[in-house]
Structures are given as C-alpha cells and as structure tokens.
Scaffold this active site. Structure first.
Site, PDB file in Angstrom:
ATOM      1  N   ASN A 111      -7.357  -5.700  11.336  1.00  0.00           N
ATOM      2  CA  ASN A 111      -7.926  -5.072  12.534  1.00  0.00           C
ATOM      3  C   ASN A 111      -8.471  -3.716  12.100  1.00  0.00           C
ATOM      4  OD1 ASN A 111      -8.422  -3.796  14.949  1.00  0.00           O
ATOM      5  ND2 ASN A 111      -6.280  -3.725  15.614  1.00  0.00           N
ATOM      6  N   LYS A 127     -10.164  -1.645  13.732  1.00  0.00           N
ATOM      7  CA  LYS A 127     -10.223  -0.663  14.826  1.00  0.00           C
ATOM      8  C   LYS A 127     -11.589   0.036  14.823  1.00  0.00           C
ATOM      9  CE  LYS A 127      -5.253  -0.439  14.728  1.00  0.00           C
ATOM     10  NZ  LYS A 127      -4.017   0.320  14.945  1.00  0.00           N
ATOM     11  N   HIS A 146      -4.537  -5.596  22.676  1.00  0.00           N
ATOM     12  CA  HIS A 146      -3.919  -4.685  21.702  1.00  0.00           C
ATOM     13  C   HIS A 146      -3.315  -3.500  22.459  1.00  0.00           C
ATOM     14  CE1 HIS A 146      -3.493  -1.718  18.536  1.00  0.00           C
ATOM     15  NE2 HIS A 146      -3.511  -2.721  17.685  1.00  0.00           N
ATOM     16  N   GLU A 206      -3.371  -0.444  21.983  1.00  0.00           N
ATOM     17  CA  GLU A 206      -4.277   0.695  22.192  1.00  0.00           C
ATOM     18  C   GLU A 206      -5.183   0.439  23.403  1.00  0.00           C
ATOM     19  OE1 GLU A 206      -5.730   0.773  18.172  1.00  0.00           O
ATOM     20  OE2 GLU A 206      -3.773   1.498  17.516  1.00  0.00           O
ATOM     21  N   GLU A 209       3.463  -6.684  18.062  1.00  0.00           N
ATOM     22  CA  GLU A 209       3.174  -5.366  17.490  1.00  0.00           C
ATOM     23  C   GLU A 209       3.969  -4.305  18.248  1.00  0.00           C
ATOM     24  OE1 GLU A 209      -0.797  -5.427  15.236  1.00  0.00           O
ATOM     25  OE2 GLU A 209      -1.206  -4.854  17.297  1.00  0.00           O
ATOM     26  N   GLY A 230       0.596   2.287  13.164  1.00  0.00           N
ATOM     27  CA  GLY A 230      -0.011   3.499  12.607  1.00  0.00           C
ATOM     28  C   GLY A 230       0.977   4.616  12.338  1.00  0.00           C
ATOM     29  N   SER A 260       2.355  -1.114  10.778  1.00  0.00           N
ATOM     30  CA  SER A 260       2.656  -0.512   9.474  1.00  0.00           C
ATOM     31  C   SER A 260       3.010  -1.543   8.405  1.00  0.00           C
ATOM     32  CB  SER A 260       3.762   0.543   9.605  1.00  0.00           C
ATOM     33  OG  SER A 260       3.329   1.584  10.471  1.00  0.00           O
TER      34      SER A 260
HETATM   35  P1  PGA Z   1      -1.196  -0.516  11.565  1.00  0.00           P
HETATM   36  O1  PGA Z   1      -1.876  -1.184  12.875  1.00  0.00           O
HETATM   37  O2  PGA Z   1      -1.122  -1.612  10.526  1.00  0.00           O
HETATM   38  O3  PGA Z   1      -2.117   0.585  11.182  1.00  0.00           O
HETATM   39  O4  PGA Z   1       0.152  -0.051  11.972  1.00  0.00           O
HETATM   40  C1  PGA Z   1      -1.609  -2.504  13.261  1.00  0.00           C
HETATM   41  C2  PGA Z   1      -2.413  -2.830  14.491  1.00  0.00           C
HETATM   42  O5  PGA Z   1      -2.556  -1.968  15.364  1.00  0.00           O
HETATM   43  O6  PGA Z   1      -2.938  -3.964  14.629  1.00  0.00           O
END
Ligand code: PGA
Length: 255
Positions: free
Chosen positions: A6, A8, A93, A95, A165, A171, A212
């Site tokens: 992803n 983003k 997601h 976010e 997630e 992140g 992560s």
């Molecule tokens: P990350 O994000 O691997 O940077 O923690 C995962 C995601 O949001 O899909």
C-alpha cells in the site's frame, strides 16, 4: 500467500514506474507462488499497469466510490479502476476511517460496488490503541467485519480479502506480536466461517496482517496459521524491503 504493498500518498509517476520495474525484475522467481499486489496512488495506476502487463504481479487501488459514474466530484469509480487495469481495491483502511469519515456502512457500500465490478476488495479492520487498552478489540473487530460484509454472499466471499491492521501498529514501528495478530486473525476466520459453510473455503480465505511489517518480523508473522499474507505500507516503498518481505512470504509457504 499474498503480499500487498500500500503505497499510500507516495510516488510520482516516474518513481512509481521505477519501483514497479525493479520489483518485477526481482521477484519473478517467487510469483505466482506468492501473489504480489501493488497499490499505487490513482495518478500512477496507468503507469504501473503498463509495466506490470504480462507479469503475475497484480494491481490494486487504495479507495473507490460506490457509483459507476455521475456528479461526484473528486471520486473514482469501480469501472474506472477496472479500466485502469486494477484487479484489487483496498477498502476501509484506518486512515480513511480516521481522516475521511468512512464508516462500516460506507465500507459496505464500496465492497458491494467493487464486487459488482469484479474487483477484489481488500477490506481493512483494526482497533485503536485505546480500544485495545479498554479490552474492546474483539467487539471492534466483530462490528467492523460484520458491518463490512453485510449482505455479502458466501459465493462472493471467494472474491474477498480481509486485512487486520491494528491502528496502533500502522506506521509506528510497533508491530503486533505474532500471537496478538494470530488471535485476531482466528477471530476473523471464525466470523467468515459463520458465513461460508464450506470448511475448505473458510480455511483458504485470505486474511492479511498489516502494521509495521518489515523483512525482520515478516516470517514470524506469516507462519501463523491464520495469517495468509501482509498489507505493507512503509516497507513497500523500497524495492529492498518489499522484496525481503516477499521472500519471507515464500519461506513461510515452505514451513
Ligand atoms: P505500515 O502500514 O506498514 O507502514 O505500518 C500498513 C498499512 O497501513 O497498510
């Protein structure tokens, strides 16, 4: 085994093309045993699609609207994503839920629209740190999974991917432990099992872990019985780290 990146809101078209080209060259020995999916921003979809054409790496988008066309300024429709070469689309997601007001109801509308357009939705669920601390993880996951899958038939579920997630792991560099992730994955599989009667289909239903994940922790997560792959943010932005996770996925298949 599915490893999805992803991206983003990262990568201009030139950078996206470069990364897709690198990955295509590096992991061709591992696909299709490992299903690799790249989810660039909308503006880079066409570019990445042209590079991936003829390879076994799949293309996905990060969001979709639920109408196919109309006066919805700024939105992108399921048939537009198909037209751009997508097979997959990330929906719900955290976010999007956190910053753009998405709810289980809007997630569900998007899931139905994606399925109708023959896109495979990757539906994201996960609790916040406060919810975990309050002991609400199970309730949150049950509500999000059932909300996202409302009126989705058992047949349709064969074209759905779920991703767990935990919001506190995204992140942050702080991944869920394999045991924490496995526990929630088993819960999700149980919820899917309430909808699909065929036990083989339930055991094969793909549930990805995200938060992560990196080359150093990927194998321990991916060998868990109910973890069928990863949804990778930060570590999917560089060929080295994403390749490392894909290789961990291949190694996990052998275990
Ligand atoms: P990350 O994000 O691997 O940077 O923690 C995962 C995601 O949001 O899909």
């Amino acid at each position: 085994m599915i490893i999805a990146g992803n991206w983003k809101m990262h990568k201009l078209t030139g950078e996206a093309g470069e990364l897709a080209t690198q990955l295509k060259g590096r992991v061709s020995d591992l696909t299709p045993a490992v299903s690799v999916i790249l989810c660039p921003p909308f503006t880079a979809l066409a570019k990445v699609a042209s590079i991936l054409a003829g390879s076994s790496i799949g293309l996905g988008a990060q969001n979709v609207y639920w109408e196919n066309e109309g006066a919805f300024t700024g939105e992108v429709s399921p048939i537009m994503l198909k037209d751009a070469g997508c097979t997959y689309v990330i929906i719900g997601h955290s976010e999007r839920r956190q910053y753009f007001g998405e709810t289980d109801a809007t997630v569900n509308r998007k899931v139905h629209a994606a399925l109708k357009a023959r896109l495979v939705p990757i539906i994201c669920v996960g609790e916040t740190e406060e919810q975990r601390d309050r002991g609400e993880t199970k309730d949150v996951i049950v509500t999000q999974v059932n909300g996202g899958l409302e009126s989705v038939s058992a047949d349709q579920l064969s074209n759905v991917i779920m991703a767990y997630e935990p919001v506190w792991a995204i992140g942050t560099g702080k991944n869920a432990t394999p045991e924490q992730a496995q526990e929630v994955h088993a819960l999700i599989r149980g919820l899917v099992g309430d909808r699909i009667k065929d036990s083989f289909a339930v055991s094969e239903f793909p549930i990805l872990y995200g938060g992560s994940m990196k080359p150093a922790n990927a194998l321990d997560l991916l060998i868990q019985p109910d973890i069928n792959g990863g949804l990778i943010g930060g570590a999917s932005l560089k060929a080295d780290s994403f390749e490392g996770i894909i290789r961990a996925g291949a190694a996990a298949i052998e275990k």
